[in-house]
Scaffold this motif. Structure first.
Motif, PDB file in Angstrom:
ATOM      1  N   MET A 292       0.838  -1.181   0.000  1.00 29.50           N
ATOM      2  CA  MET A 292       0.000   0.000   0.000  1.00 29.50           C
ATOM      3  C   MET A 292       0.882   1.243   0.000  1.00 29.50           C
ATOM      4  O   MET A 292       1.802   1.370   0.788  1.00 29.50           O
ATOM      5  N   GLU A 293       0.592   2.185  -0.884  1.00 25.23           N
ATOM      6  CA  GLU A 293       1.382   3.399  -1.039  1.00 25.23           C
ATOM      7  C   GLU A 293       0.941   4.464  -0.019  1.00 25.23           C
ATOM      8  O   GLU A 293      -0.250   4.655   0.210  1.00 25.23           O
ATOM      9  N   PRO A 294       1.896   5.157   0.621  1.00 24.94           N
ATOM     10  CA  PRO A 294       1.509   6.186   1.590  1.00 24.94           C
ATOM     11  C   PRO A 294       0.804   7.355   0.899  1.00 24.94           C
ATOM     12  O   PRO A 294       1.018   7.602  -0.287  1.00 24.94           O
ATOM     13  N   PRO A 295      -0.038   8.075   1.635  1.00 26.01           N
ATOM     14  CA  PRO A 295      -0.741   9.204   1.027  1.00 26.01           C
ATOM     15  C   PRO A 295       0.237  10.293   0.608  1.00 26.01           C
ATOM     16  O   PRO A 295       1.313  10.432   1.198  1.00 26.01           O
ATOM     17  N   ASN A 296      -0.135  11.047  -0.401  1.00 24.65           N
ATOM     18  CA  ASN A 296       0.708  12.096  -0.953  1.00 24.65           C
ATOM     19  C   ASN A 296       0.439  13.399  -0.195  1.00 24.65           C
ATOM     20  O   ASN A 296      -0.148  14.326  -0.729  1.00 24.65           O
ATOM     21  N   VAL A 297       0.875  13.443   1.069  1.00 21.50           N
ATOM     22  CA  VAL A 297       0.613  14.612   1.913  1.00 21.50           C
ATOM     23  C   VAL A 297       1.901  15.074   2.589  1.00 21.50           C
ATOM     24  O   VAL A 297       2.903  14.370   2.607  1.00 21.50           O
ATOM     25  N   CYS A 298       1.843  16.269   3.134  1.00 19.44           N
ATOM     26  CA  CYS A 298       2.948  16.800   3.923  1.00 19.44           C
ATOM     27  C   CYS A 298       2.356  17.622   5.064  1.00 19.44           C
ATOM     28  O   CYS A 298       1.190  17.999   5.029  1.00 19.44           O
ATOM     29  N   LYS A 299       3.160  17.843   6.082  1.00 20.02           N
ATOM     30  CA  LYS A 299       2.723  18.692   7.187  1.00 20.02           C
ATOM     31  C   LYS A 299       3.150  20.121   6.863  1.00 20.02           C
ATOM     32  O   LYS A 299       4.320  20.375   6.561  1.00 20.02           O
ATOM     33  N   ALA A 300       2.205  21.049   6.881  1.00 20.88           N
ATOM     34  CA  ALA A 300       2.486  22.449   6.579  1.00 20.88           C
ATOM     35  C   ALA A 300       2.341  23.285   7.844  1.00 20.88           C
ATOM     36  O   ALA A 300       1.349  23.179   8.556  1.00 20.88           O
ATOM     37  N   ARG A 301       3.361  24.099   8.123  1.00 18.22           N
ATOM     38  CA  ARG A 301       3.318  25.025   9.253  1.00 18.22           C
ATOM     39  C   ARG A 301       3.213  26.436   8.691  1.00 18.22           C
ATOM     40  O   ARG A 301       3.928  26.787   7.752  1.00 18.22           O
ATOM     41  N   PHE A 302       2.322  27.231   9.261  1.00 19.59           N
ATOM     42  CA  PHE A 302       2.082  28.585   8.777  1.00 19.59           C
ATOM     43  C   PHE A 302       2.579  29.590   9.806  1.00 19.59           C
ATOM     44  O   PHE A 302       2.141  29.591  10.954  1.00 19.59           O
TER      45      PHE A 302
END
Length: 65
Positions: free
Chosen positions: A1-11
């Protein structure tokens, strides 16, 4: 299973001159279709620009006040 295409964004908001930087939020965001981190993001109706991706893999976006 492929990991989701996401990242953690800090603003962050940065006062002119960079003497004060305040983190106003952190969210999980989608990456671009090629896996890259978007260079701009909207948070609470304001546009933020990618500043850096830090050692922890967090994409840090800034809005200069």
């Amino acid at each position: 299973m492929e990991p989701p295409n996401v990242c953690k964004a800090r603003f962050d908001e940065v006062v002119t001159g960079g003497h004060r930087r305040v983190t106003v939020g952190v969210e999980i965001r989608d990456r671009e279709s090629d896996g890259s981190i978007p260079t701009a993001a909207w948070f609470r109706g304001e546009e933020y620009r990618l500043d850096i991706e830090n050692e922890a893999g967090v994409a840090v976006y800034v809005r200069r006040l």
